[in-house]
Design a protein around this motif. Structure first.
Motif, PDB file in Angstrom:
ATOM      1  N   ILE A   6       0.847  -1.014   0.713  1.00 43.00           N
ATOM      2  CA  ILE A   6       0.190   0.200   0.384  1.00 43.00           C
ATOM      3  C   ILE A   6       1.046   1.172  -0.289  1.00 43.00           C
ATOM      4  O   ILE A   6       1.503   1.582   0.720  1.00 43.00           O
ATOM      5  CB  ILE A   6      -1.113   0.505   1.173  1.00 43.00           C
ATOM      6  CG1 ILE A   6      -2.074  -1.697   1.279  1.00 43.00           C
ATOM      7  CG2 ILE A   6      -1.793   1.165   1.194  1.00 43.00           C
ATOM      8  CD1 ILE A   6      -2.356  -2.151   2.420  1.00 43.00           C
ATOM      9  N   CYS A  11      -2.830   6.698  -0.748  1.00 40.46           N
ATOM     10  CA  CYS A  11      -3.679   6.199   0.508  1.00 40.46           C
ATOM     11  C   CYS A  11      -4.512   7.121   1.183  1.00 40.46           C
ATOM     12  O   CYS A  11      -4.173   7.618   1.542  1.00 40.46           O
ATOM     13  CB  CYS A  11      -3.357   5.125   1.301  1.00 40.46           C
ATOM     14  SG  CYS A  11      -4.249   4.610   2.501  1.00 40.46           S
ATOM     15  N   CYS A  17     -10.580  -0.600   1.208  1.00 41.02           N
ATOM     16  CA  CYS A  17     -10.276  -2.162   0.620  1.00 41.02           C
ATOM     17  C   CYS A  17      -9.828  -2.869   1.999  1.00 41.02           C
ATOM     18  O   CYS A  17     -10.277  -4.206   2.314  1.00 41.02           O
ATOM     19  CB  CYS A  17      -8.643  -1.918   0.475  1.00 41.02           C
ATOM     20  SG  CYS A  17      -7.514  -0.467   2.093  1.00 41.02           S
ATOM     21  N   ILE A  18     -10.225  -2.592   3.385  1.00 38.56           N
ATOM     22  CA  ILE A  18     -10.771  -2.510   4.331  1.00 38.56           C
ATOM     23  C   ILE A  18     -11.515  -3.691   4.881  1.00 38.56           C
ATOM     24  O   ILE A  18     -12.107  -4.892   4.859  1.00 38.56           O
ATOM     25  CB  ILE A  18     -10.683  -2.029   5.599  1.00 38.56           C
ATOM     26  CG1 ILE A  18      -9.144  -1.713   5.447  1.00 38.56           C
ATOM     27  CG2 ILE A  18     -11.163  -2.774   7.028  1.00 38.56           C
ATOM     28  CD1 ILE A  18      -8.701  -0.752   6.544  1.00 38.56           C
ATOM     29  N   CYS A  21     -12.155  -6.500   1.972  1.00 35.46           N
ATOM     30  CA  CYS A  21     -11.241  -7.827   2.140  1.00 35.46           C
ATOM     31  C   CYS A  21     -12.255  -9.217   3.253  1.00 35.46           C
ATOM     32  O   CYS A  21     -12.149  -8.391   3.688  1.00 35.46           O
ATOM     33  CB  CYS A  21      -9.804  -7.334   2.914  1.00 35.46           C
ATOM     34  SG  CYS A  21      -8.378  -9.387   3.420  1.00 35.46           S
ATOM     35  N   ILE A  26      -5.912  -6.308   6.073  1.00 33.35           N
ATOM     36  CA  ILE A  26      -6.051  -4.910   6.865  1.00 33.35           C
ATOM     37  C   ILE A  26      -6.288  -3.411   7.161  1.00 33.35           C
ATOM     38  O   ILE A  26      -8.030  -4.252   7.926  1.00 33.35           O
ATOM     39  CB  ILE A  26      -5.948  -3.932   5.189  1.00 33.35           C
ATOM     40  CG1 ILE A  26      -5.596  -4.836   3.750  1.00 33.35           C
ATOM     41  CG2 ILE A  26      -5.401  -2.268   4.501  1.00 33.35           C
ATOM     42  CD1 ILE A  26      -6.478  -4.937   2.500  1.00 33.35           C
ATOM     43  N   GLN A  27      -5.975  -3.000   7.358  1.00 32.62           N
ATOM     44  CA  GLN A  27      -6.137  -2.577   9.206  1.00 32.62           C
ATOM     45  C   GLN A  27      -5.853  -1.320   8.804  1.00 32.62           C
ATOM     46  O   GLN A  27      -4.909  -0.449   8.096  1.00 32.62           O
ATOM     47  CB  GLN A  27      -5.986  -2.803  10.180  1.00 32.62           C
ATOM     48  CG  GLN A  27      -6.766  -4.381  11.138  1.00 32.62           C
ATOM     49  CD  GLN A  27      -5.844  -4.070  12.178  1.00 32.62           C
ATOM     50  OE1 GLN A  27      -5.396  -3.536  13.000  1.00 32.62           O
ATOM     51  NE2 GLN A  27      -6.808  -5.785  12.636  1.00 32.62           N
ATOM     52  N   ALA A  33      -4.291   2.943   5.236  1.00 41.02           N
ATOM     53  CA  ALA A  33      -4.638   0.971   5.429  1.00 41.02           C
ATOM     54  C   ALA A  33      -2.950   0.567   5.683  1.00 41.02           C
ATOM     55  O   ALA A  33      -2.366   0.694   4.684  1.00 41.02           O
ATOM     56  CB  ALA A  33      -5.153   0.422   3.611  1.00 41.02           C
ATOM     57  N   GLU A  34      -3.238  -0.386   6.178  1.00 35.46           N
ATOM     58  CA  GLU A  34      -2.032  -1.343   6.505  1.00 35.46           C
ATOM     59  C   GLU A  34      -1.470  -3.045   6.044  1.00 35.46           C
ATOM     60  O   GLU A  34      -2.837  -3.406   6.640  1.00 35.46           O
ATOM     61  CB  GLU A  34      -0.990  -1.029   7.748  1.00 35.46           C
ATOM     62  CG  GLU A  34      -0.310  -1.783   7.812  1.00 35.46           C
ATOM     63  CD  GLU A  34       0.624  -0.609   8.768  1.00 35.46           C
ATOM     64  OE1 GLU A  34       0.285   0.171   9.476  1.00 35.46           O
ATOM     65  OE2 GLU A  34       1.740  -1.258  10.186  1.00 35.46           O
ATOM     66  N   PHE A  35      -1.249  -3.026   5.291  1.00 32.77           N
ATOM     67  CA  PHE A  35      -1.163  -4.916   5.231  1.00 32.77           C
ATOM     68  C   PHE A  35      -0.503  -5.239   6.796  1.00 32.77           C
ATOM     69  O   PHE A  35       0.600  -5.079   6.793  1.00 32.77           O
ATOM     70  CB  PHE A  35      -0.672  -5.289   4.117  1.00 32.77           C
ATOM     71  CG  PHE A  35      -1.132  -6.837   3.755  1.00 32.77           C
ATOM     72  CD1 PHE A  35      -2.116  -7.348   3.945  1.00 32.77           C
ATOM     73  CD2 PHE A  35       0.539  -7.790   3.593  1.00 32.77           C
ATOM     74  CE1 PHE A  35      -2.065  -8.823   3.363  1.00 32.77           C
ATOM     75  CE2 PHE A  35       0.617  -8.705   3.526  1.00 32.77           C
ATOM     76  CZ  PHE A  35      -0.676  -9.435   3.197  1.00 32.77           C
ATOM     77  N   CYS A  46      -8.974  -5.565  -2.786  1.00 38.02           N
ATOM     78  CA  CYS A  46      -8.057  -4.610  -2.698  1.00 38.02           C
ATOM     79  C   CYS A  46      -7.393  -3.853  -2.996  1.00 38.02           C
ATOM     80  O   CYS A  46      -8.296  -2.096  -3.799  1.00 38.02           O
ATOM     81  CB  CYS A  46      -7.418  -4.840  -1.631  1.00 38.02           C
ATOM     82  SG  CYS A  46      -6.078  -6.354  -1.160  1.00 38.02           S
ATOM     83  N   VAL A  55      -3.162   0.343  -3.968  1.00 34.49           N
ATOM     84  CA  VAL A  55      -3.048  -0.982  -3.862  1.00 34.49           C
ATOM     85  C   VAL A  55      -2.042  -2.269  -4.780  1.00 34.49           C
ATOM     86  O   VAL A  55      -2.438  -1.648  -5.475  1.00 34.49           O
ATOM     87  CB  VAL A  55      -3.912  -1.000  -2.707  1.00 34.49           C
ATOM     88  CG1 VAL A  55      -3.847  -2.779  -2.463  1.00 34.49           C
ATOM     89  CG2 VAL A  55      -4.225  -0.489  -1.829  1.00 34.49           C
TER      90      VAL A  55
END
Ligand SMILES: Cc1cc2nc3c(=O)[nH]c(=O)nc-3n(C[C@H](O)[C@H](O)[C@H](O)COP(=O)(O)O)c2cc1C
Length: 311
Positions: A6, A11, A17-18, A21, A26-27, A33-35, A46, A55
């Motif tokens: 990401i 972003c 994306c969360i 998914c 992803i949070q 957003a972070e994988f 995502c 992404v």
């Protein structure tokens, strides 16, 4: 291993994306957003849903690289296509049992395989494998092996004592086969041997075998969904197609056939698709048996009482 990369600069932290998914991979952290995982099943939702293209899912082919047509690479948004068109396609695909002798270019068969892989699969495992028999001679090799299998099966089925023994110890499968298929198979084998009449592949000049890894969560469903994609696309490419269940049955019971077709130990065969240019034109679609779906409406029930929770 799949990595979802990401670009934090791009972003906007919208969180779509969360939401899309299926893996909770992803949070949001600091509004970006972070994988969060080492791996996921790489469905690419995502990447596809990100409105700002922030992404990238590593390891996914960037495009399918079809060689016989130019792909549009666009998303048909829900409700924007012509449903009548797709219904017309579905109803126009018919099992072809009369082919021209012209060969099918290998590139077309390879594109059909790629089209097959656009199907959904359980946990996106894509457990399928495809074997192309590109020429009539190759199809005939599989036909010959299948004929040998049915010759042997018919020898067993015409033996009344064996039918009785099988019935006593293992059910009536041989008896059922004898009553349903023995005569027609015997006739087909005679025609195949004496006149070279091919009532198995109906003269198809190519075939695609669809197999799948047995240890996948739903290999049969995955393989058959890929198969249907191939059948529909083949029609659009001007090809006739026909599923040949008789060959699937023979291959399932004959390890030597699977070996000859280079199918691995952990794979099962799910469909054999005969292909070729059709030598028949249909002028109208035909109907199916009517179905009356069960319609269940639980809306009036007390939803508290039908809650999933087990007390
Ligand atoms: C699992 C499966 C196995 C089939 N096996 C054969 C076969 O061995 N030989 C054949 O001529 N047709 C075979 N067919 C084609 C069906 O007979 C055909 O789909 C059906 O009659 C409906 O006709 P349509 O496909 O033209 O709409 C098979 C179809 C399915 C779905």
């Amino acid at each position: 291993m799949t990595a979802v990369i990401i670009d934090k600069e791009i972003c906007t932290g919208c969180g779509i994306c969360i939401d899309v998914c299926p893996y909770t991979a992803i949070q949001l952290a600091d509004n970006k957003a972070e994988f969060m995982l080492e791996d996921c099943f790489a469905c690419g939702h995502c990447q596809a849903a990100c409105p700002v293209d922030a992404v990238v899912v590593s390891g996914l082919a960037s495009n399918m690289a079809f060689s016989t047509f130019t792909e549009m690479e666009r998303v048909v948004q829900p409700g924007t296509g012509e449903v009548a068109e797709i219904v017309a396609l579905m109803r126009s695909r018919r099992s072809c049992r009369r082919y021209l002798t012209s060969p099918v270019p290998l590139a077309l068969l390879e594109d059909l395989v790629k089209i097959g892989t656009t199907a959904p699969s359980g946990t996106n495992s894509q457990p399928w494998n495809f074997t192309i028999l590109p020429e009539r001679e190759d199809v005939l090799v599989l036909g010959g092996l299948t004929a040998a299998y049915y010759r042997k099966l018919n020898r067993q089925a015409r033996n009344g004592v064996l039918r009785l023994l099988v019935k006593l110890f293992g059910g009536d499968s041989l008896g059922k086969y004898y009553r349903r298929y023995y005569d027609s198979v015997e006739e087909s084998l005679r025609e195949w041997e004496r006149e070279g009449t091919d009532s198995l592949f109906h003269g198809a000049v190519a075939a695609i075998l669809v197999t799948a890894q047995q240890d996948a969560s739903c290999p049969a469903e995955d393989a058959l969904l890929a198969t249907q994609n191939i059948l529909l696309a083949a029609h659009m490419m001007g090809l006739g197609s026909c599923l040949i269940g008789f060959v699937v049955e023979a291959m399932r019971r004959t390890p030597d056939m699977r070996r000859k077709m280079e199918i691995g130990d952990g794979e099962e065969i799910y469909s054999v698709i005969a292909l070729g240019y059709p030598d028949v034109i249909y002028h109208r679609v035909s109907n199916r048996k009517s179905v009356v779906p069960r319609i269940l409406k639980f809306g009036t029930e007390d939803t508290e009482k039908t809650d999933w929770a087990v007390e």
